[in-house]
Enzyme design. Structure first.
Site, short mmCIF file in Angstrom:
data_model
loop_
_atom_site.label_atom_id
_atom_site.label_comp_id
_atom_site.label_asym_id
_atom_site.label_seq_id
_atom_site.Cartn_x
_atom_site.Cartn_y
_atom_site.Cartn_z
CG ASP A 182 -1.77 1.32 1.22
OD1 ASP A 182 -1.66 2.09 0.44
OD2 ASP A 182 -2.64 1.33 2.13
CB SER A 185 -5.45 13.09 -14.23
OG SER A 185 -6.60 13.30 -14.76
CE1 TYR A 240 -7.58 10.57 -10.42
CE2 TYR A 240 -8.15 12.11 -11.82
CZ TYR A 240 -7.47 11.00 -11.42
OH TYR A 240 -6.85 10.31 -12.45
CE LYS A 260 -4.11 11.09 -10.52
NZ LYS A 260 -2.84 10.19 -10.47
CB ILE A 308 -6.85 6.01 -20.75
CG1 ILE A 308 -6.05 7.27 -20.75
CG2 ILE A 308 -6.23 4.74 -21.26
CD1 ILE A 308 -5.52 7.47 -22.14
CB THR A 351 -9.16 1.74 -17.68
OG1 THR A 351 -9.75 2.86 -17.00
CG2 THR A 351 -7.68 1.98 -18.53
#
Length: 277
Positions: free
Chosen positions: A67, A147, A160, A164, A193, A195
């Protein structure tokens, strides 16, 4: 341009799925020894089995559960990959994510802290300890996965994009500090992307159409698009490239961030999206 990674050892965090797994597969195919790291041992083992099954005469791959938000575990992973062949040539740090989304006036503060911990502190721990080994070894390359949300505002994305942006600054700070020791540090900013994580976006007619409107190149990105850039940055072909924030986003940087109101307005309401609580 042929990129060879024979007799080189790399650490890929977040290597059990998505971009991390794609980077690891590309490196192994090019002859590298790669250790993937993640929190889920079963997922890591599955990724190793899959990548080994794809390679006829490539490099080698193994995994180490860890982790990255725990500095002791991050240190242990770095020590393990370095001990494998006695040298760490580079890192692709893909581990990251988000636990909160929605209007800033309604963000769960604990989930905000956990997202910052993962994306910012986790990156710092891996960078701190891997950089020590690369400096001792005479140089190397660290690639952080950021990102498009770090540069183009993504409304209602919570911690987020903020985290980033911090990763980007960290990469540039490290590039400035570590250049004299021949350690290069760069950041990749992926766009949309393909995923498992973004499957709901691609399956939504409203969101996929909005991404089409704000992306000059008319297709989603593929994991290989990011892996190719990461491998370039790890290679000798990029020996004079450091401190860069490189968008691999189909051109979103020149337009705007996506509009998630179609997904979030049913949850928070129109007033909620403009901050009313």
């Amino acid at each position: 341009m042929q990129l060879s990674f024979e007799d080189r050892t790399y650490l890929v965090t977040g290597g059990g799925s998505g971009i991390g797994k794609g980077v690891a597969a590309g490196l192994v195919a090019a002859g590298a020894s790669v250790m993937i790291v993640g929190r889920n041992p079963d997922r890591l083992a599955g990724a190793v089995e899959e990548i080994e099954g794809l390679q006829a005469n490539g490099g080698a791959i193994r995994y180490e559960p860890a982790d990255v938000t725990n500095e002791d575990e991050a240190t242990r992973a770095v020590e393990a990959v370095t001990a494998w062949h006695g040298r760490l040539n580079g890192v692709v740090h893909c581990a990251g994510g988000s636990e909160t989304i929605g209007p800033i006036t309604q963000i769960d503060s604990e989930l905000w802290r956990r997202t910052i911990d993962l994306n910012v502190n986790g990156t710092m721990y891996v960078l701190k300890h891997s950089a020590r080994e690369m400096v001792r070894g005479g140089g190397g390359s660290f690639v952080g996965i950021s990102s498009i949300a770090a540069s183009n505002t993504h409304r209602w994305f919570g911690a987020y994009g903020v985290s980033k942006a911090a990763v980007d600054h960290m990469m540039q700070l490290a590039a400035d500090e570590l250049g004299p020791s021949w350690v290069r540090v760069n950041s990749i900013r992926p766009g949309l992307i393909r995923t498992e994580l973004v499957a709901p976006v691609l399956e939504s007619p409203e969101l996929s159409e909005d991404y089409r409107l704000c992306t000059p190149l008319p297709r989603p990105g593929e994991v290989e698009d990011i892996a190719n850039m990461a491998m370039f940055l790890l290679s000798d072909a990029a020996s004079y490239v450091t401190g860069q924030l490189i968008n691999v986003d189909g051109g979103v940087l020149v337009r705007r961030g996506p509009d998630y109101s179609a997904m979030l307005e049913p949850v928070f309401g129109a007033d909620g999206l403009r901050g009313v609580v």
